[in-house]
Scaffold this active site. Structure first.
Site, PDB file in Angstrom:
ATOM      1  N   CYS A  83      39.153 -51.736  23.106  1.00  9.41           N
ATOM      2  CA  CYS A  83      40.164 -52.502  22.361  1.00  9.41           C
ATOM      3  C   CYS A  83      41.231 -51.564  21.773  1.00  9.41           C
ATOM      4  O   CYS A  83      42.009 -50.991  22.522  1.00  9.41           O
ATOM      5  CB  CYS A  83      39.468 -53.371  21.304  1.00  9.41           C
ATOM      6  SG  CYS A  83      40.539 -54.641  20.656  1.00  9.41           S
ATOM      7  N   HIS A 179      35.426 -56.414  23.997  1.00  7.65           N
ATOM      8  CA  HIS A 179      34.337 -55.707  23.304  1.00  7.65           C
ATOM      9  C   HIS A 179      33.026 -55.816  24.094  1.00  7.65           C
ATOM     10  O   HIS A 179      32.349 -56.832  24.019  1.00  7.65           O
ATOM     11  CB  HIS A 179      34.153 -56.287  21.905  1.00  7.65           C
ATOM     12  CG  HIS A 179      35.263 -55.909  20.986  1.00  7.65           C
ATOM     13  ND1 HIS A 179      35.257 -54.731  20.260  1.00  7.65           N
ATOM     14  CD2 HIS A 179      36.425 -56.529  20.701  1.00  7.65           C
ATOM     15  CE1 HIS A 179      36.368 -54.653  19.556  1.00  7.65           C
ATOM     16  NE2 HIS A 179      37.099 -55.724  19.802  1.00  7.65           N
ATOM     17  N   GLU A 181      30.361 -54.334  23.393  1.00  4.71           N
ATOM     18  CA  GLU A 181      29.237 -54.179  22.467  1.00  4.71           C
ATOM     19  C   GLU A 181      28.814 -55.494  21.814  1.00  4.71           C
ATOM     20  O   GLU A 181      27.760 -55.585  21.181  1.00  4.71           O
ATOM     21  CB  GLU A 181      29.585 -53.130  21.387  1.00  4.71           C
ATOM     22  CG  GLU A 181      30.633 -53.528  20.354  1.00  4.71           C
ATOM     23  CD  GLU A 181      32.089 -53.338  20.809  1.00  4.71           C
ATOM     24  OE1 GLU A 181      32.365 -53.469  22.014  1.00  4.71           O
ATOM     25  OE2 GLU A 181      32.951 -53.098  19.945  1.00  4.71           O
ATOM     26  N   SER A 234       8.864 -40.236  -3.146  1.00  3.96           N
ATOM     27  CA  SER A 234       9.214 -41.412  -3.947  1.00  3.96           C
ATOM     28  C   SER A 234       8.206 -42.539  -3.777  1.00  3.96           C
ATOM     29  O   SER A 234       8.221 -43.498  -4.527  1.00  3.96           O
ATOM     30  CB  SER A 234      10.589 -41.915  -3.516  1.00  3.96           C
ATOM     31  OG  SER A 234      10.488 -42.471  -2.225  1.00  3.96           O
ATOM     32  N   GLY A 235       7.338 -42.422  -2.766  1.00  2.00           N
ATOM     33  CA  GLY A 235       6.466 -43.558  -2.444  1.00  2.00           C
ATOM     34  C   GLY A 235       7.043 -44.327  -1.262  1.00  2.00           C
ATOM     35  O   GLY A 235       6.356 -45.116  -0.638  1.00  2.00           O
ATOM     36  N   GLY A 236       8.314 -44.084  -0.967  1.00  2.00           N
ATOM     37  CA  GLY A 236       8.964 -44.766   0.160  1.00  2.00           C
ATOM     38  C   GLY A 236       8.656 -44.040   1.460  1.00  2.00           C
ATOM     39  O   GLY A 236       8.217 -42.885   1.474  1.00  2.00           O
ATOM     40  N   ASP A 238      10.701 -42.986   3.856  1.00  2.00           N
ATOM     41  CA  ASP A 238      11.584 -41.902   4.300  1.00  2.00           C
ATOM     42  C   ASP A 238      11.122 -40.543   3.753  1.00  2.00           C
ATOM     43  O   ASP A 238      11.016 -39.563   4.485  1.00  2.00           O
ATOM     44  CB  ASP A 238      13.035 -42.170   3.865  1.00  2.00           C
ATOM     45  CG  ASP A 238      13.555 -43.502   4.385  1.00  2.00           C
ATOM     46  OD1 ASP A 238      12.980 -44.001   5.368  1.00  2.00           O
ATOM     47  OD2 ASP A 238      14.510 -44.044   3.807  1.00  2.00           O
ATOM     48  N   SER A 239      10.855 -40.502   2.451  1.00  2.00           N
ATOM     49  CA  SER A 239      10.438 -39.210   1.889  1.00  2.00           C
ATOM     50  C   SER A 239       9.022 -38.860   2.356  1.00  2.00           C
ATOM     51  O   SER A 239       8.707 -37.681   2.557  1.00  2.00           O
ATOM     52  CB  SER A 239      10.527 -39.207   0.359  1.00  2.00           C
ATOM     53  OG  SER A 239       9.671 -40.162  -0.195  1.00  2.00           O
TER      54      SER A 239
END
Ligand code: XMP
Length: 516
Positions: A83, A179, A181, A234-236, A238-239
């Site tokens: 585009c 587009h 996508e 952190s408990g999450g 990712d960490s």
């Protein structure tokens, strides 16, 4: 074929750029997004990608829209312009783009393939009895290419848009006015596949084993044999995943720090102790509730809260770092969506922007290029239990950004309890895993309620539950009324200080997921 396939997407602020990214990653092709103004052609050359995709844009090349350096065409890397990206190629290479009212197109459109191209060969939706080949595509353009540059040919078009696909096969530069996508362009993914696999010669090697090996190699290259690393757990997920990977490589030279800031979910402390033991992490547990509540007293502004929390976190980490010799690195579980949202300046996520410039430690962010689903796949590979991997995410500043206005310990206690009731009911009713994030928000208003013969004037709590694939956009979840009813009853009955429960029915955009 190149071993390290990589596609660079240059974003001109298109609403669809993330879709291109997701498609490429689903095709197991590594890709990176850069805002067009954040990277130079020389820097692109250093990355040495297999191909470049120029996104669409809400701007117009006829109206001072963003440009690129012409050098991009001299580096011998295949380019696909979508585009605006195509119109930019045309303008930069001497073609003509015009704004012709009758040629605007928004929505589904049918184009006819007129010439052969490596990009489109054998890709079509329909062939009619006259052997005309059609593609059904999603258009969204005001301007139109009326003259293509030298060395290009028009591959496909229709009455409104003669140059809907253009190609310079020799230099491997292609343009699509529509587009690919967007899912409405049925053959869109096939066109993208053709570009990345046949024209750019990418190999689909962005799989979880390769991701893991790449991350491990990076860490090995960066962290020297005596260096120590501190990391905030952190408990999450990712960490945790970040910690497990680094721990696998450097063992006890990784020092995890878990800070109870008073802003956590119910029983988080116990959970992190258990996880640390299970994964043999070397973790220091610190109770710093008072420090956080003192720093937050009298603060109501959300961004200020975030910055303060980020700073107190970092201060504690740095203080802890001085207890050990040779701490060189500060590791974080930053992921790609944190980076992108911070760049967009929607909010300052403390993972990314809460750090002072000069902390004296180098940043180690091994999963910075991954999306949540990729982090989960990695976690699975490392035997992280399912209920941890698929736990709803929790923001770094925790309950502080879910208490609108000033944060107090007493309010956190109420919110924590309300939140745990909400989550427990979602789990008991098989709804938890059908939702991507659910939580409660304490509002800074009071409302009248009645219990028995007594009037009460107490707090209002909001429930929020959303579905999302990438947390950049989200839809509110239509939790059944009877379940909402049960949740509201339990919260009001079990928590004296809350007299009213409301349900948030806002999508993102225009609203964000968190309230602050
Ligand atoms: P928003 O509210 O920006 O949230 O739509 C998108 C996702 O990001 C999380 N979030 C945060 N995470 N620090 C974090 O670590 C923050 O300050 C923060 N603010 C939002 C949010 O929970 C959602 O998953």
């Amino acid at each position: 074929m190149k071993n390290n396939s990589c596609i660079i997407i240059l974003d001109f602020n298109s609403q669809y750029t993330m879709l291109i990214f997701k498609i490429l990653r689903k095709l197991k092709v590594y890709c990176e997004i850069y805002n067009y103004s954040d990277i130079s052609v020389d820097e692109i050359c250093n990355i040495n990608p297999s191909g470049i995709i120029l996104s669409g844009s809400s701007h117009s090349v006829l109206n001072n829209g963003p440009m690129l350096s012409n050098k991009i065409f001299n580096i011998n890397i295949p380019i696909l312009g979508i585009c605006y990206g195509m119109q930019l190629i045309v303008k930069m290479l001497g073609g003509i783009v015009e704004n012709i009212i009758g040629c605007r197109e928004f929505g589904l459109s049918r184009i006819i393939i007129k010439k052969y191209s490596n990009l489109t060969n054998n890709i079509y939706d329909r062939i009619n009895s006259n052997d005309r080949i059609f593609l059904d595509v999603w258009m969204s353009h005001n301007d139109v290419v009326t003259k293509i540059p030298n060395n290009f040919i028009a591959i496909a078009g229709n009455d409104k848009c003669q140059n809907a696909i253009i190609a310079n096969e020799k230099d491997k530069i292609y343009g699509l006015q529509f587009h690919p996508e967007v899912s409405h362009t049925k053959c869109g993914i096939n066109l993208i596949k053709r570009f990345v696999f046949n024209i750019c010669n990418c190999i689909p090697n962005w799989n979880i084993s390769n991701i893991y090996t790449t991350i491990v190699n990076n860490i090995n290259n960066l962290v020297k044999s005596n260096d120590k690393v501190i990391l905030g757990l952190s408990g999450g997920i990712d960490s945790l995943v970040t910690a497990i990977i680094i721990n696998n490589i450097i063992g006890k030279r990784l020092i995890c720090i878990f800070i109870d800031n008073g802003l956590l979910r119910l029983n988080e402390y116990k959970l992190v102790i258990k996880l640390s033991k299970n994964f043999n992490l070397n973790t220091i547990f610190i109770n710093a509730k008072n420090k956080f509540f003192n720093a937050l007293s009298n603060i109501s502004d959300a961004e200020e809260k975030r910055k303060i929390i980020g700073k107190v976190f970092v201060d504690i980490f740095l203080e802890q770092a001085t207890n050990f010799s040779n701490v060189k690195w500060f590791a974080q579980g930053t992921i790609y969506s944190d980076v992108i949202e911070s760049k967009n300046k929607i909010k300052s996520h403390h993972n990314v922007s809460g750090l002072p410039n000069n902390i004296g430690l180098k940043l180690l962010e091994p999963i910075k290029k991954l999306f949540k689903d990729e982090v989960r796949e990695l976690g699975l590979k490392m035997n992280v239990p399912h209920d941890i991997l698929y736990r709803h995410p929790f923001p770094g500043p925790g309950l502080a950004i879910r208490i609108i206005g000033e944060v107090k310990d007493s309010l956190c206690k109420l919110l924590r309890l309300a939140d745990s009731i909400f989550i427990e009911e979602l789990k008991n009713n098989n709804f938890y895993y059908r939702v991507d994030q659910a939580f409660t928000i304490l509002l800074p208003i009071k409302s009248v309620g009645i219990i028995g013969d007594y009037r009460r004037y107490d707090l209002v709590l909001a429930l929020r539950a959303i579905n999302t694939s990438n947390f950049m956009t989200a839809k509110w979840v239509k939790i059944p009324y009877n379940l909402l009813h049960k949740i509201s009853n339990r919260i009001i009955n079990e928590i004296n200080e809350i007299s009213r429960v409301v349900y948030d029915i806002s999508d993102k955009p225009p609203s964000t997921i968190e309230w602050e």
